[in-house]
Design an enzyme around this catalytic site. Sequence first.
Site, short mmCIF file in Angstrom:
data_model
loop_
_atom_site.label_atom_id
_atom_site.label_comp_id
_atom_site.label_asym_id
_atom_site.label_seq_id
_atom_site.Cartn_x
_atom_site.Cartn_y
_atom_site.Cartn_z
N VAL A 106 0.62 -1.36 0.11
CA VAL A 106 0.09 -0.08 -0.06
C VAL A 106 0.78 1.25 -0.04
O VAL A 106 2.04 1.17 0.11
CB VAL A 106 -0.95 0.06 1.36
CG1 VAL A 106 -2.10 -0.98 0.99
CG2 VAL A 106 -0.37 -0.07 2.52
N CYS A 107 0.21 2.44 -0.38
CA CYS A 107 1.08 3.77 -0.27
C CYS A 107 1.43 4.02 0.95
O CYS A 107 0.92 3.85 2.18
CB CYS A 107 -0.10 4.92 -0.68
SG CYS A 107 -0.49 4.81 -2.31
N PRO A 108 3.12 4.36 1.19
CA PRO A 108 3.66 4.88 0.04
C PRO A 108 4.73 3.93 -0.49
O PRO A 108 5.29 4.11 -1.29
CB PRO A 108 4.33 6.17 0.82
CG PRO A 108 4.90 5.56 2.05
CD PRO A 108 3.65 4.91 2.48
N THR B 90 4.02 1.53 -2.48
CA THR B 90 3.82 1.20 -3.94
C THR B 90 4.87 2.12 -4.64
O THR B 90 5.61 1.84 -5.62
CB THR B 90 2.35 1.66 -4.38
OG1 THR B 90 2.16 2.97 -3.45
CG2 THR B 90 1.21 0.53 -3.99
#
Lengths: 90, 266
Positions: free
Chosen positions: A21-23, A25
């Site tokens: 998941v972000c960040p 990614t």
Amino acid sequence: MPAERMADFRPDAAADVTDVVCPVTFVKALAALDELEDGRILEIRLNDGEAARNVPLSLKDEGHQVLRLTDNGDGTCALLVRKVSACPVE
Amino acid sequence: MAFNAEQLARYSRQIILKELGIKGQQKLKQARVLVVGAGGLGSPAAFYLAAAGVGHIGIIDADEVDLSNLQRQILHGTDDVGRPKADSARASLLALNPETEVRALRAFVDAGNIMGFIRDYDFIIDGTDNFPAKFLINDACVLAGKAFSHAGILRFTGQLMTYVPGQGPCYRCVFREPPPPEAVPSCRQAGVIGALAGVVGSLQAMEAVKYIVGAGALLTGALLTYNGLQGDFRKIALSRRADCDVCGEHPSITAPVDYAQAVCDA
């Protein structure tokens, strides 16, 4: 760039960031780009939603060239990005 | 040098910073930092450097953990009382980041061993609590051409500056020579707030990170002071002295020297 030319981009490498998941990614995408030479194209598989919204913007913000974002129809997207080496930041 | 998924996740919050990126993280991984003193300043400094992914950290301390240290020396826990600080520090750093290579040295730095200790390091953090050691570290770093961070804390106030060879003054340019031993109160006599050590030691880690990744401006040619009681930071511009005994044009100090230390500091 005309739409018909867009289809011609051939990725030199691929990265899958659907498992994070972000960040992270964005960080995984940066790491994959780091392995490539300037001007090479990376195809990134990312999840719809937050990742698909943020990763292209973040990469663009880093100075890379976002070429295309396509919906894979399975909850993921394919992002084509060309590596542009950033100027050193002071 | 590629990072695995776990490393990318661990360092993600700093890799996304433009000033760091993957390249900066690689520089941190390749960096070697020596922390002299595993006390109030060395604890937060070494802790943040291990957390940031500095590849190799050396930590030197001759003392054992005392109950009165725990108020500010956050690398050590209650169970560590009586244990060598170097060992306790190493265990805490590895618990935080098992990928860090930590070399723990149980020793006092002196004129005879300091050059050997700093030789293999890129950046040195002075986390010592006495003037003889501060001048020793300064002189050794100037002579060896090493960058280092000086800091000192007492009561509610602290100060730090960074020396980089060829850029700005060294510690001796500013303070010339140690004060007479009897004129100086130690932390033991004068007291110190633990959070002050956290503020100033963290600033030292910040300087080390900036030096390693080559981002921003270092505290070279400046002394940053912090008055915790008033909540004031001040940055005082400093310049190099041409007649400095160690970094000047005609240096009289060409090898590290030991100064007498006040007995209560020991």
